[in-house]
Enzyme design. Structure first.
Site, short mmCIF file in Angstrom:
data_model
loop_
_atom_site.label_atom_id
_atom_site.label_comp_id
_atom_site.label_asym_id
_atom_site.label_seq_id
_atom_site.Cartn_x
_atom_site.Cartn_y
_atom_site.Cartn_z
N GLY A 36 81.60 45.52 107.51
CA GLY A 36 80.61 44.84 108.35
C GLY A 36 81.26 43.83 109.28
O GLY A 36 80.86 43.70 110.45
N THR B 191 78.47 56.59 101.89
CA THR B 191 79.79 56.95 101.39
C THR B 191 79.90 58.43 101.06
O THR B 191 78.88 59.08 100.77
CB THR B 191 80.08 56.12 100.12
OG1 THR B 191 81.26 56.61 99.49
CG2 THR B 191 78.94 56.22 99.11
N ASP B 192 81.13 58.93 101.05
CA ASP B 192 81.34 60.33 100.62
C ASP B 192 81.18 60.49 99.11
O ASP B 192 81.09 61.62 98.60
CB ASP B 192 82.71 60.85 101.08
CG ASP B 192 83.89 60.06 100.52
OD1 ASP B 192 83.68 59.06 99.80
OD2 ASP B 192 85.05 60.43 100.82
N GLU B 193 81.14 59.36 98.38
CA GLU B 193 81.06 59.47 96.91
C GLU B 193 79.74 60.07 96.44
O GLU B 193 79.64 60.51 95.30
CB GLU B 193 81.27 58.09 96.27
CG GLU B 193 82.62 57.50 96.64
CD GLU B 193 83.08 56.38 95.72
OE1 GLU B 193 82.52 56.22 94.64
OE2 GLU B 193 84.03 55.69 96.12
N TYR C 86 77.62 53.26 91.04
CA TYR C 86 77.71 52.94 92.47
C TYR C 86 77.25 54.13 93.31
O TYR C 86 76.37 54.01 94.18
CB TYR C 86 79.14 52.53 92.85
CG TYR C 86 79.38 52.57 94.35
CD1 TYR C 86 78.80 51.63 95.19
CD2 TYR C 86 80.17 53.57 94.93
CE1 TYR C 86 78.99 51.67 96.58
CE2 TYR C 86 80.37 53.62 96.30
CZ TYR C 86 79.78 52.67 97.13
OH TYR C 86 79.97 52.72 98.49
N LYS D 187 74.02 54.59 95.82
CA LYS D 187 74.12 54.90 97.25
C LYS D 187 73.39 56.20 97.57
O LYS D 187 72.73 56.32 98.60
CB LYS D 187 75.60 55.00 97.68
CG LYS D 187 76.36 53.69 97.71
CD LYS D 187 75.84 52.69 98.73
CE LYS D 187 76.09 53.10 100.17
NZ LYS D 187 75.71 51.99 101.12
P1 NAD Z 1 81.86 44.86 100.93
O1 NAD Z 1 81.59 44.76 99.47
O2 NAD Z 1 83.16 44.40 101.46
O3 NAD Z 1 80.73 44.06 101.74
C1 NAD Z 1 79.38 44.13 101.41
C2 NAD Z 1 78.65 42.96 102.08
O4 NAD Z 1 77.25 43.09 101.75
C3 NAD Z 1 79.10 41.59 101.57
O5 NAD Z 1 79.34 40.72 102.65
C4 NAD Z 1 77.92 41.10 100.74
O6 NAD Z 1 77.77 39.69 100.73
C5 NAD Z 1 76.76 41.80 101.41
N1 NAD Z 1 75.62 41.97 100.51
C6 NAD Z 1 75.64 42.41 99.22
N2 NAD Z 1 74.40 42.39 98.70
C7 NAD Z 1 73.58 41.94 99.69
C8 NAD Z 1 72.18 41.71 99.77
N3 NAD Z 1 71.37 41.93 98.72
N4 NAD Z 1 71.67 41.26 100.93
C9 NAD Z 1 72.47 41.02 102.00
N5 NAD Z 1 73.80 41.20 101.97
C10 NAD Z 1 74.35 41.66 100.84
O7 NAD Z 1 81.57 46.38 101.31
P2 NAD Z 1 82.30 47.28 102.40
O8 NAD Z 1 83.48 47.92 101.79
O9 NAD Z 1 82.42 46.53 103.66
O10 NAD Z 1 81.19 48.44 102.57
C11 NAD Z 1 80.13 48.27 103.50
C12 NAD Z 1 79.21 49.48 103.42
O11 NAD Z 1 79.93 50.67 103.69
C13 NAD Z 1 78.57 49.67 102.04
O12 NAD Z 1 77.25 50.11 102.22
C14 NAD Z 1 79.42 50.77 101.40
O13 NAD Z 1 78.67 51.52 100.48
C15 NAD Z 1 79.79 51.59 102.62
N6 NAD Z 1 81.07 52.31 102.52
C16 NAD Z 1 82.21 51.66 102.15
C17 NAD Z 1 83.42 52.35 102.11
C18 NAD Z 1 84.71 51.67 101.73
O14 NAD Z 1 85.72 52.36 101.56
N7 NAD Z 1 84.76 50.36 101.60
C19 NAD Z 1 83.44 53.71 102.44
C20 NAD Z 1 82.25 54.33 102.81
C21 NAD Z 1 81.07 53.62 102.87
O1 TDX Z 2 93.46 49.05 90.26
C1 TDX Z 2 93.13 50.18 90.69
N1 TDX Z 2 93.90 51.27 90.36
C2 TDX Z 2 93.60 52.53 90.76
O2 TDX Z 2 94.31 53.48 90.44
C3 TDX Z 2 91.97 50.39 91.52
C4 TDX Z 2 91.11 49.22 91.91
C5 TDX Z 2 91.69 51.67 91.93
N2 TDX Z 2 92.46 52.72 91.56
C6 TDX Z 2 92.12 54.07 92.02
C7 TDX Z 2 90.68 54.49 91.82
C8 TDX Z 2 90.44 55.42 92.99
O3 TDX Z 2 90.89 56.72 92.67
O4 TDX Z 2 92.32 54.07 93.44
C9 TDX Z 2 91.31 54.85 94.09
C10 TDX Z 2 90.56 53.96 95.07
O5 TDX Z 2 89.84 53.01 94.30
P1 TDX Z 2 88.85 51.95 94.99
O6 TDX Z 2 89.58 51.15 96.01
O7 TDX Z 2 88.13 51.22 93.89
O8 TDX Z 2 87.88 52.91 95.81
P2 TDX Z 2 86.88 54.07 95.37
O9 TDX Z 2 86.50 53.97 93.95
O10 TDX Z 2 87.47 55.37 95.83
O11 TDX Z 2 85.60 53.69 96.29
C11 TDX Z 2 85.81 53.21 97.63
O12 TDX Z 2 85.61 54.24 98.57
C12 TDX Z 2 84.30 54.65 98.81
C13 TDX Z 2 84.91 52.02 97.95
O13 TDX Z 2 85.11 51.02 96.97
C14 TDX Z 2 83.49 52.44 98.04
O14 TDX Z 2 82.67 51.35 98.41
C15 TDX Z 2 83.37 53.52 99.07
O15 TDX Z 2 82.05 53.99 99.13
#
Ligand code: NAD
Ligand code: TDX
Length: 350
Positions: free
Chosen positions: A13, A133-135, A158, A162
């Site tokens: 964000g 997410t792709d999850e 999670y 989603k």
């Molecule tokens: P993040 O955890 O870094 O950020 C989430 C933000 O949402 C935080 O700033 C938090 O304060 C805010 N938030 C949480 N609950 C809230 C609520 N009830 N009201 C208002 N704000 C709230 O997450 P991110 O990694 O930036 O992911 C953002 C979005 O993208 C999520 O919807 C996640 O599912 C999706 N997404 C993430 C990834 C990834 O790899 N990080 C991949 C695909 C999709």
């Molecule tokens: O300490 C670790 N060791 C490890 O082996 C952690 C934190 C993760 N892992 C592995 C788990 C996963 O296979 O690494 C991979 C990536 O882990 P995460 O960073 O926790 O990501 P993942 O579980 O794949 O989910 C992320 O991608 C999709 C984001 O957290 C989600 O918000 C998004 O939707």
């Protein structure tokens, strides 16, 4: 464009707000509850910019969200607010159900009321863009890719939360006509990512000479996308995507976790030669696997590439090296986060 971004103080964000305000010149109101995962310092680059505003709010507070929508009069909502860390969803699913499902419902309810009251010319412009997410598609075997028509099969609290939110968003379109678009993206990485996620955790541990905790056998595969490529895709999908449709976002950058960990160690050695680090094999520690750990994710982004002309700019190698360099150069951002100790919650660092 005048848009509301939810979750704009989080990792993706904040990158989106910086891009939309700083690069595209849009007006953005960032609504964020400011949970442990947020950090407003990630928005310093646009703090004070004329087009940028912030408001602390919980998306599950329907009345407050309705007032904000009436006051701000956005052309679109980009919905990113979520609880996002899989391990935390295993330890405590409640917050994930509350924010990702109930919160998305409250936001949809407020958005629908707002949209219905708009004049018809503005109704046509309005979009509700749900970022997912792709999850939600579950786990792949050795072959195949997730497409937009892959059946949902979420496996963690999670991903199930989603998936629920994705279904709610589509239901609000089919039932009530709310103009929505949905995007499902692969794993993001890049600057300002909270250090409980795999890549920043591995970088900070390698920098400190701590062991890198790799779950299970390290053979799990993720499809990595640099966050700047994701936010560029989000703008394209919002502006040019077809109402009611879904777009998968991914950079065709599949990698095994163990290989990412090794590459990170190599980049830290290369970019920071004064550090004396133990041999690679002593730095990596295979630890107890995540329960229900999905084996492989991989996105087919053909629709986004062909219909909207999007292309990922970062190779994984360049993106990873830049990200290691960013964490090496920004201890002022991550050290206070590590010092906070996460209110006693699980992090895995140190
Ligand atoms: P993040 O955890 O870094 O950020 C989430 C933000 O949402 C935080 O700033 C938090 O304060 C805010 N938030 C949480 N609950 C809230 C609520 N009830 N009201 C208002 N704000 C709230 O997450 P991110 O990694 O930036 O992911 C953002 C979005 O993208 C999520 O919807 C996640 O599912 C999706 N997404 C993430 C990834 C990834 O790899 N990080 C991949 C695909 C999709
Ligand atoms: O300490 C670790 N060791 C490890 O082996 C952690 C934190 C993760 N892992 C592995 C788990 C996963 O296979 O690494 C991979 C990536 O882990 P995460 O960073 O926790 O990501 P993942 O579980 O794949 O989910 C992320 O991608 C999709 C984001 O957290 C989600 O918000 C998004 O939707």
């Amino acid at each position: 464009m005048r848009v509301i971004v939810t979750g704009g103080a989080g990792f993706i964000g904040s990158a989106l707000c910086r891009y939309l305000v700083g690069d595209c010149g849009w007006q953005v109101l960032n609504i964020d509850k400011l949970t442990y995962a947020s950090d407003q310092r990630s928005l310093a680059a646009i703090d004070g910019a004329p087009g940028y505003r912030f408001m602390q709010a919980d998306i599950a507070d329907g009345d407050k969200i309705s007032h904000i929508l009436e006051d701000y009069q956005p052309d679109a909502i980009l919905h990113l607010a979520a609880e996002s860390h899989v391990d935390r969803s295993i330890d405590g699913p409640g917050d994930f159900i509350q924010t990702n499902i109930v919160g998305t419902y409250c936001l949809l309810d407020a958005a629908l009321k707002y949209w219905r009251n708009l004049p018809s010319d503005r109704q046509k412009i309005f979009r509700f863009h749900h970022v997912s997410t792709d999850e939600v598609y579950g786990s792949l075997g050795a072959e195949g890719l997730f497409s937009e028509t892959t059946a949902y099969q979420p496996t963690s609290p999670y991903s199930a939360s989603k998936a629920s939110s994705d279904h709610l968003v589509r239901a609000w379109h089919h039932t009530y006509g709310l103009p929505v678009v949905v995007s499902n993206c692969s794993n993001n990485y890049g600057p300002f990512q909270f250090p409980e996620k795999f890549i920043p955790l591995m970088i900070l541990n390698a920098m400190a000479g701590r062991k890198l905790p790799v779950y299970g056998d390290g053979q799990n595969i993720r499809d990595w996308l640099h966050v700047t490529d994701h936010v560029a895709a989000l703008r394209l999908i919002l502006q040019h995507g077809t109402i009611g449709e879904t777009y998968n976002v991914g950079g065709r950058n599949e990698a095994r976790n163990i290989d990412i960990a090794r590459q990170i160690i190599a980049h830290v050695r290369d970019l920071s030669p004064h550090r004396t680090l133990p041999p690679d094999d002593e730095m990596i520690e295979f630890v107890t696997d995540r329960p229900g750990h999905d084996r492989r994710y991989a996105i087919d982004a053909t629709k986004l590439e062909n219909r909207l002309g999007w292309q990922a700019q970062y190779s994984l190698e360049t993106g990873l090296r830049d990200t290691v360099a960013w964490y090496l150069n920004h201890p002022g951002w991550w050290q206070p986060i590590l010092d906070r100790k996460y209110r006693g919650q699980r992090l895995g660092v140190a």
